[in-house]
Design a protein around this motif. Structure first.
Motif, PDB file in Angstrom:
ATOM      1  N   VAL A 148     -31.008  10.549 -29.537  1.00 43.49           N
ATOM      2  CA  VAL A 148     -30.220  10.070 -30.680  1.00 43.49           C
ATOM      3  C   VAL A 148     -30.578  10.854 -31.934  1.00 43.49           C
ATOM      4  O   VAL A 148     -29.692  11.314 -32.674  1.00 43.49           O
ATOM      5  CB  VAL A 148     -30.469   8.562 -30.903  1.00 43.49           C
ATOM      6  CG1 VAL A 148     -29.919   8.111 -32.256  1.00 43.49           C
ATOM      7  CG2 VAL A 148     -29.841   7.744 -29.782  1.00 43.49           C
ATOM      8  N   ASN A 187     -26.213   9.337 -20.345  1.00 42.55           N
ATOM      9  CA  ASN A 187     -26.901   8.677 -21.458  1.00 42.55           C
ATOM     10  C   ASN A 187     -27.887   9.580 -22.167  1.00 42.55           C
ATOM     11  O   ASN A 187     -28.537   9.161 -23.116  1.00 42.55           O
ATOM     12  CB  ASN A 187     -27.601   7.397 -20.976  1.00 42.55           C
ATOM     13  CG  ASN A 187     -27.908   6.451 -22.135  1.00 42.55           C
ATOM     14  OD1 ASN A 187     -27.249   6.495 -23.172  1.00 42.55           O
ATOM     15  ND2 ASN A 187     -28.914   5.619 -21.956  1.00 42.55           N
ATOM     16  N   VAL A 198     -28.354   5.718 -36.693  1.00 41.81           N
ATOM     17  CA  VAL A 198     -27.082   5.273 -36.105  1.00 41.81           C
ATOM     18  C   VAL A 198     -26.881   3.764 -36.169  1.00 41.81           C
ATOM     19  O   VAL A 198     -25.833   3.268 -35.740  1.00 41.81           O
ATOM     20  CB  VAL A 198     -26.961   5.748 -34.633  1.00 41.81           C
ATOM     21  CG1 VAL A 198     -27.003   7.265 -34.556  1.00 41.81           C
ATOM     22  CG2 VAL A 198     -28.036   5.120 -33.745  1.00 41.81           C
ATOM     23  N   GLY A 199     -27.831   3.025 -36.682  1.00 43.48           N
ATOM     24  CA  GLY A 199     -27.672   1.583 -36.800  1.00 43.48           C
ATOM     25  C   GLY A 199     -27.561   0.895 -35.452  1.00 43.48           C
ATOM     26  O   GLY A 199     -28.119   1.356 -34.442  1.00 43.48           O
ATOM     27  N   ASP A 200     -26.792  -0.173 -35.413  1.00 47.41           N
ATOM     28  CA  ASP A 200     -26.688  -0.977 -34.194  1.00 47.41           C
ATOM     29  C   ASP A 200     -25.900  -0.302 -33.082  1.00 47.41           C
ATOM     30  O   ASP A 200     -25.858  -0.821 -31.952  1.00 47.41           O
ATOM     31  CB  ASP A 200     -26.056  -2.338 -34.515  1.00 47.41           C
ATOM     32  CG  ASP A 200     -27.007  -3.268 -35.257  1.00 47.41           C
ATOM     33  OD1 ASP A 200     -28.232  -2.978 -35.250  1.00 47.41           O
ATOM     34  OD2 ASP A 200     -26.554  -4.263 -35.838  1.00 47.41           O
ATOM     35  N   GLN A 201     -25.316   0.855 -33.354  1.00 49.04           N
ATOM     36  CA  GLN A 201     -24.702   1.624 -32.269  1.00 49.04           C
ATOM     37  C   GLN A 201     -25.734   2.019 -31.220  1.00 49.04           C
ATOM     38  O   GLN A 201     -25.387   2.277 -30.062  1.00 49.04           O
ATOM     39  CB  GLN A 201     -24.040   2.887 -32.823  1.00 49.04           C
ATOM     40  CG  GLN A 201     -22.837   2.640 -33.710  1.00 49.04           C
ATOM     41  CD  GLN A 201     -22.249   3.943 -34.222  1.00 49.04           C
ATOM     42  OE1 GLN A 201     -22.327   4.984 -33.558  1.00 49.04           O
ATOM     43  NE2 GLN A 201     -21.672   3.903 -35.415  1.00 49.04           N
ATOM     44  N   LEU A 202     -26.991   2.052 -31.637  1.00 54.30           N
ATOM     45  CA  LEU A 202     -28.066   2.407 -30.706  1.00 54.30           C
ATOM     46  C   LEU A 202     -28.053   1.519 -29.471  1.00 54.30           C
ATOM     47  O   LEU A 202     -28.349   1.973 -28.359  1.00 54.30           O
ATOM     48  CB  LEU A 202     -29.420   2.280 -31.420  1.00 54.30           C
ATOM     49  CG  LEU A 202     -30.666   2.542 -30.568  1.00 54.30           C
ATOM     50  CD1 LEU A 202     -30.747   4.010 -30.171  1.00 54.30           C
ATOM     51  CD2 LEU A 202     -31.926   2.136 -31.328  1.00 54.30           C
ATOM     52  N   TRP A 203     -27.680   0.246 -29.652  1.00 58.12           N
ATOM     53  CA  TRP A 203     -27.802  -0.713 -28.555  1.00 58.12           C
ATOM     54  C   TRP A 203     -26.734  -0.531 -27.484  1.00 58.12           C
ATOM     55  O   TRP A 203     -26.769  -1.222 -26.457  1.00 58.12           O
ATOM     56  CB  TRP A 203     -27.789  -2.135 -29.116  1.00 58.12           C
ATOM     57  CG  TRP A 203     -28.836  -2.329 -30.174  1.00 58.12           C
ATOM     58  CD1 TRP A 203     -28.645  -2.730 -31.457  1.00 58.12           C
ATOM     59  CD2 TRP A 203     -30.252  -2.094 -30.044  1.00 58.12           C
ATOM     60  NE1 TRP A 203     -29.839  -2.764 -32.143  1.00 58.12           N
ATOM     61  CE2 TRP A 203     -30.842  -2.382 -31.300  1.00 58.12           C
ATOM     62  CE3 TRP A 203     -31.075  -1.675 -29.003  1.00 58.12           C
ATOM     63  CZ2 TRP A 203     -32.218  -2.259 -31.531  1.00 58.12           C
ATOM     64  CZ3 TRP A 203     -32.437  -1.550 -29.230  1.00 58.12           C
ATOM     65  CH2 TRP A 203     -32.994  -1.842 -30.474  1.00 58.12           C
ATOM     66  N   HIS A 204     -25.808   0.397 -27.672  1.00 54.87           N
ATOM     67  CA  HIS A 204     -24.906   0.770 -26.589  1.00 54.87           C
ATOM     68  C   HIS A 204     -25.616   1.643 -25.557  1.00 54.87           C
ATOM     69  O   HIS A 204     -25.159   1.748 -24.412  1.00 54.87           O
ATOM     70  CB  HIS A 204     -23.687   1.525 -27.131  1.00 54.87           C
ATOM     71  CG  HIS A 204     -22.818   0.705 -28.030  1.00 54.87           C
ATOM     72  ND1 HIS A 204     -22.170  -0.440 -27.609  1.00 54.87           N
ATOM     73  CD2 HIS A 204     -22.499   0.843 -29.347  1.00 54.87           C
ATOM     74  CE1 HIS A 204     -21.484  -0.960 -28.601  1.00 54.87           C
ATOM     75  NE2 HIS A 204     -21.670  -0.209 -29.675  1.00 54.87           N
ATOM     76  N   ARG A 205     -26.745   2.240 -25.968  1.00 49.78           N
ATOM     77  CA  ARG A 205     -27.440   3.189 -25.096  1.00 49.78           C
ATOM     78  C   ARG A 205     -28.825   2.718 -24.659  1.00 49.78           C
ATOM     79  O   ARG A 205     -29.414   3.291 -23.743  1.00 49.78           O
ATOM     80  CB  ARG A 205     -27.567   4.545 -25.817  1.00 49.78           C
ATOM     81  CG  ARG A 205     -26.215   5.172 -26.143  1.00 49.78           C
ATOM     82  CD  ARG A 205     -26.374   6.492 -26.859  1.00 49.78           C
ATOM     83  NE  ARG A 205     -27.139   7.444 -26.061  1.00 49.78           N
ATOM     84  CZ  ARG A 205     -27.528   8.636 -26.510  1.00 49.78           C
ATOM     85  NH1 ARG A 205     -27.216   9.000 -27.759  1.00 49.78           N
ATOM     86  NH2 ARG A 205     -28.216   9.440 -25.740  1.00 49.78           N
TER      87      ARG A 205
END
Length: 313
Positions: A127, A183, A82-89
């Protein structure tokens, strides 16, 4: 500080001998029954240089449960998914709390401080399960570490995985708590089953050091790119700041290398551009990190100058 290959061999052998006779060995983890059965007198070390030369000593060929070191590989796979979308979670800050703490999740609305605490790694598994079934995710992890290490003999210890499931009540609480905050998206039981299997990976020091080479080599091994150079640098940064729970600052102060520990007594450390290092001794300090493993790494960097804070040139 360049150190001759023959000197590295001598240093590794000396450290193994020093650790073999060391009196204070820490305390073996007892909350997972199979870990409690591992003799406290074990110590192994493997150092793999940038050119592929392997230096190993002690119990470097004996498999052990890598536990939370698997979070490094899970993070790599999750970023690939998922790339940097991970850092939303998941956050990127040191926790300052125990690896299985639930306290911060209340004030931070179910967002774990970083991917290397238990709650963060549970989110990583969720994820991965957004695209895969548990069996597929576990198979992906196993293939990944086997490919990194160049060794199809790496396996998951099913006895340890079952014991994790039978005793992992706090991890269950963490997962359900994050589910309450939205989450955790998937089935909590499936997410935890995946997480427990990741932790139950069994590797020896040589295999683990081999698997860590991509972080030593700027994201690639032998011309094969595993991750981008930028992503390798960022994973190393997280290992430096968060890889040892509430002992991370002291590890950076004493050793000065990116590293990740596990309650099985292993530590994977990286000297970027120089070496991938794995140490193992099952006795832990109060923060859940290998007591002799940290001491051995401290002596290694003192004798080689490999700390990232050592002046170069």
């Amino acid at each position: 500080m360049a150190v001759a290959d023959i000197a590295i061999a001598r240093i590794v052998a000396e450290i193994a001998e020093e650790m073999r006779s060391h009196e204070n060995r820490g305390k073996v983890a007892t909350y997972i029954p199979p870990l409690a059965q591992v003799p406290a007198d074990k110590f192994g070390i493997a150092v793999i240089l940038h050119d592929g030369t392997v230096h190993a000593a002690g119990d470097a060929e004996e498999p052990f449960s890598i536990q939370s070191i698997s979070k490094v590989f899970a993070l790599t796979l999750a970023l690939g998914a998922v790339g940097d979308q991970l850092w939303h979670r998941v956050g990127r800050e040191p926790s300052g709390s125990a690896f299985n703490s639930i306290v911060q999740l209340e004030t931070e609305h179910g967002i774990p401080r970083n991917p290397f605490v238990n709650a963060g790694a549970i989110v990583l598994c969720d994820v991965l399960l957004g695209r895969l079934q548990p069996r597929e995710a576990i198979g992906q992890m196993l293939r990944f570490v086997r490919e990194l290490a160049g060794d199809d003999g790496i396996a998951i210890d099913e006895t340890v995985a079952r014991a994790e499931l039978e005793t992992g009540f706090r991890n269950m609480a963490l997962a359900n708590y994050m589910r309450a905050f939205g989450n955790i998206h998937g089935d909590v039981g499936m997410v935890l089953g995946t997480y427990f299997h990741f932790c139950a990976l069994a590797m020896n020091c040589r295999q683990l050091a081999m698997a860590g080479r991509y972080l030593m080599g700027g994201g690639q091994v032998g011309g094969h790119r595993v991750v981008t150079e930028k992503r390798a640098r960022r994973i190393n940064a997280l290992m430096m700041s968060c890889g040892h729970y509430d002992n991370s600052g002291d590890f950076a102060y004493r050793i000065g290398l990116p590293g990740k520990s596990g309650v099985g007594g292993g530590i994977l450390a990286v000297a970027p551009g120089i070496a991938s290092i794995a140490v193992w001794s099952p006795g832990l300090n109060p923060s859940g990190n290998s007591h002799l493993g940290q001491l051995a790494l401290e002596r290694l960097v003192q004798r080689t100058g490999w700390s990232v804070f050592e002046p170069r040139g």
